[in-house]
Design a protein around this motif. Structure first.
Motif, short mmCIF file in Angstrom:
data_model
loop_
_atom_site.label_atom_id
_atom_site.label_comp_id
_atom_site.label_asym_id
_atom_site.label_seq_id
_atom_site.Cartn_x
_atom_site.Cartn_y
_atom_site.Cartn_z
N VAL A 162 0.84 -1.20 0.00
CA VAL A 162 0.00 0.00 0.00
C VAL A 162 0.87 1.25 0.00
O VAL A 162 0.58 2.23 -0.70
CB VAL A 162 -0.95 -0.01 1.21
N LEU A 163 1.96 1.23 0.77
CA LEU A 163 2.87 2.38 0.81
C LEU A 163 3.50 2.62 -0.55
O LEU A 163 3.60 3.77 -1.01
CB LEU A 163 3.94 2.14 1.86
N VAL A 164 3.90 1.55 -1.24
CA VAL A 164 4.50 1.69 -2.57
C VAL A 164 3.47 2.24 -3.56
O VAL A 164 3.76 3.14 -4.36
CB VAL A 164 5.06 0.34 -3.04
N MET A 165 2.25 1.72 -3.52
CA MET A 165 1.21 2.19 -4.44
C MET A 165 0.85 3.64 -4.15
O MET A 165 0.61 4.43 -5.07
CB MET A 165 -0.04 1.31 -4.30
N PHE A 166 0.81 4.00 -2.89
CA PHE A 166 0.51 5.38 -2.52
C PHE A 166 1.59 6.33 -3.03
O PHE A 166 1.29 7.38 -3.60
CB PHE A 166 0.37 5.47 -1.00
N ALA A 167 2.85 5.95 -2.83
CA ALA A 167 3.95 6.78 -3.32
C ALA A 167 3.94 6.85 -4.85
O ALA A 167 4.20 7.92 -5.44
CB ALA A 167 5.29 6.21 -2.83
N LEU A 168 3.62 5.74 -5.51
CA LEU A 168 3.55 5.74 -6.97
C LEU A 168 2.45 6.67 -7.47
O LEU A 168 2.64 7.39 -8.46
CB LEU A 168 3.30 4.31 -7.46
N LEU A 169 1.32 6.69 -6.79
CA LEU A 169 0.22 7.58 -7.20
C LEU A 169 0.64 9.03 -7.08
O LEU A 169 0.36 9.84 -7.98
CB LEU A 169 -1.01 7.30 -6.33
N VAL A 170 1.31 9.38 -5.98
CA VAL A 170 1.76 10.76 -5.82
C VAL A 170 2.75 11.15 -6.92
O VAL A 170 2.68 12.24 -7.49
CB VAL A 170 2.38 10.95 -4.41
N VAL A 171 3.67 10.25 -7.24
CA VAL A 171 4.65 10.53 -8.30
C VAL A 171 3.95 10.69 -9.64
O VAL A 171 4.28 11.60 -10.43
CB VAL A 171 5.70 9.40 -8.35
N LEU A 172 2.98 9.84 -9.94
CA LEU A 172 2.25 9.94 -11.20
C LEU A 172 1.47 11.25 -11.28
O LEU A 172 1.38 11.88 -12.34
CB LEU A 172 1.30 8.75 -11.36
N TRP A 173 0.89 11.67 -10.19
CA TRP A 173 0.15 12.93 -10.18
C TRP A 173 1.08 14.13 -10.43
O TRP A 173 0.75 15.02 -11.21
CB TRP A 173 -0.56 13.11 -8.84
N PHE A 174 2.22 14.12 -9.76
CA PHE A 174 3.12 15.26 -9.90
C PHE A 174 3.80 15.31 -11.27
O PHE A 174 4.08 16.38 -11.79
CB PHE A 174 4.19 15.22 -8.80
N SER A 175 4.11 14.15 -11.82
CA SER A 175 4.89 14.11 -13.07
C SER A 175 4.03 14.01 -14.32
O SER A 175 4.58 13.95 -15.42
CB SER A 175 5.86 12.92 -13.03
#
Length: 488
Positions: free
Chosen positions: A333-346
């Motif tokens: 869940v932590l990895v998916m959450f961090a991936l979502l934030v990165v996808l949103w910003f980039s």
């Protein structure tokens, strides 16, 4: 007799508002039989129902689906499209990810870790509560964040009070003789009688009442700091709270060709500094209002850790110990959450090309923030909650360690998220509420537009008349071509 009249009215007030609000407003669409008046009629009724809550808010939000087509304001197709538009899908995807974070207690682990790092001095403890609450509120709902943090605050404060009482009783037990000697000396020098209880101890008196008032003020400040931080933290991200999504939806409806100026990255760049400023100001204001200006006591400058602070620290450590080591599901869940934030910003940073335009043709045009949100939400229903067991590949019966039960077990365990959990925790009423607001805004914007007629030259021999409305697509309403070319 007159005083008894309002009671029946109060008893039937919900029924009266529900019935008489449409009847009293009925002259508006009758005397002014236009689409604008009919739209205003529905808007006013919904505003009354929303303010009085005579029926649930989500149910009121469904009224445009019925009455806009019946009154000829908009077609059913146009109205229903607003209830699951791009903004609402972004909100739904973000909520599903937030539910998975709550499902595996990842937010509680983050909160306890930050509090243990910052310390338990009164000022730092309040700052720690506010930082954790604001950070979590950026990603999950303000209500869920507050509901999770308030019990932690109460547990810490209760343990601090219990430890202080225990320490006080021990001091009284060990210092009883000294208390009696000091009391006799005071009686000899001061003729004023002092009340002494049977065991020779002096009652708390004024000091005790002041301490109780101070404890009550600290409890109020600690509880309010969570509420304030949740509201402030929700403003930092686009999905942090519902009103942010409403603004994005309004921007897309009023200005369809805005080149996605309001996205996750641009909102964060604008709102995050303001969130930090508001959080610091709220913390200072709560400090001064509920803890006073005694910075030595609040910050603990030059002092050792007291018994209460040690007790608070032990409570946090005990809660952290209950969670145990980070599990496989929490890590996913932590990895998916961090991936979502990165996808949103980039996706569309603005100063450089994002992954949407680099990886996909015309990605900036077709891909919005809802796509990565729903993508990560889909992964939550696919990724396993436990490590896959690589067994059953060798079908030979010589492997005695491989039992029949192990062979029958599926390779992938249950996913990180189950739809029943989402169905139970998803605030569907907010989704419908946003949809109803978007439907009202779309109808109002469409009716507020006045057709603009433009006469332009299509070619040297043709003249065309176009009608359009703001950024809506124009349509050719008249075309005339002369056999002889018209001079420029």
């Amino acid at each position: 007799m007159v005083s008894m009249c309002p009671r029946p009215l109060l008893r039937y007030r919900s029924f009266a508002i529900l019935l008489f609000a449409p009847l009293l407003l009925l002259p508006l669409p009758i005397t002014v039989p236009t689409r604008e008046a009919k739209c205003a009629y529905i808007i006013i009724i919904m505003a009354v129902y929303w303010c009085t809550e005579v029926i649930p808010l989500a149910v009121t939000s469904l009224m445009p689906v019925v009455f806009f087509p019946l009154l000829g304001v908009q077609s059913s197709k146009s109205v229903c499209l607003q209830y699951l538009n791009d903004t609402n899908m972004l909100f739904v995807g973000g909520l599903i990810v937030a539910i998975s974070v709550e499902r595996w207690n990842l937010h509680k682990r983050i909160a306890l870790r930050v509090l243990l790092i910052l310390g338990v001095k009164p000022a730092l403890l309040m700052l720690g509560f506010m930082i954790v609450t604001a950070f979590l509120s950026m990603w999950i709902s303000n209500t869920a964040t507050t509901a999770m943090m308030v019990p932690i605050v109460q547990a810490v404060l209760d343990q601090m009070d219990n430890t202080e009482n225990d320490v006080t009783m021990m001091e009284q037990a060990t210092g009883q003789t000294n208390t009696v000697i000091e009391l006799e000396e005071k009686n000899a020098s001061d003729p004023t009688p002092v009340e002494v209880i049977s065991n020779g101890q002096v009652p708390d008196g004024t000091r005790s009442s002041e301490e109780k008032k101070m404890k009550k003020r600290i409890r109020k400040g600690m509880t309010l700091c969570v509420c304030y931080a949740a509201s402030i933290g929700g403003t930092a991200t686009l999905t942090g709270t519902g009103p942010n999504m409403v603004l994005k939806g309004q921007m897309n409806q009023l200005y369809p060709n805005n080149n996605d100026v309001v996205n996750f990255a641009s909102w964060f760049g604008f709102a995050f500094p303001n969130m930090i400023l508001m959080l610091v100001l709220a913390w200072l204001w709560l400090q001064c209002s509920f803890m006073g200006f005694n910075f030595k006591k609040s910050w603990g400058c030059g002092t050792v850790r007291t018994a209460k602070e040690k007790a608070a620290y032990n409570v946090l450590k005990a809660e952290m110990k209950k969670l145990g080591p980070i599990s496989y599901a929490e890590f996913n869940v932590l990895v998916m959450f961090a991936l979502l934030v990165v996808l949103w910003f980039s996706r569309h940073p603005g100063f450089v090309k994002g992954w949407a335009s680099r990886l996909f043709p015309e990605g900036e045009k077709y891909i919005t923030d809802s796509a990565p949100a729903v993508f990560i939400a889909l992964l939550m229903f696919i990724l396993p909650a436990n490590k896959p067991k690589f067994i059953g590949w060798n079908s030979s019966m010589s492997d005695t360690e491989q039992t029949e039960e192990d062979i029958k077990k599926p390779f992938l365990s249950a996913p990180l998220l189950d739809w029943n959990v989402v169905q139970r925790k998803m605030p569907w009423s907010i989704v419908l509420l946003l949809g109803g607001g978007f439907a009202l805004a779309d109808a109002s914007a469409e009716l507020a537009c006045t057709d603009q007629v433009c006469l332009i030259y299509l070619s040297p021999g043709c003249i065309g008349t176009f009608t359009g409305c703001r950024d809506k697509k124009s349509s050719l309403s008249y075309l005339y071509c002369h056999p002889d070319p018209i001079p420029d």
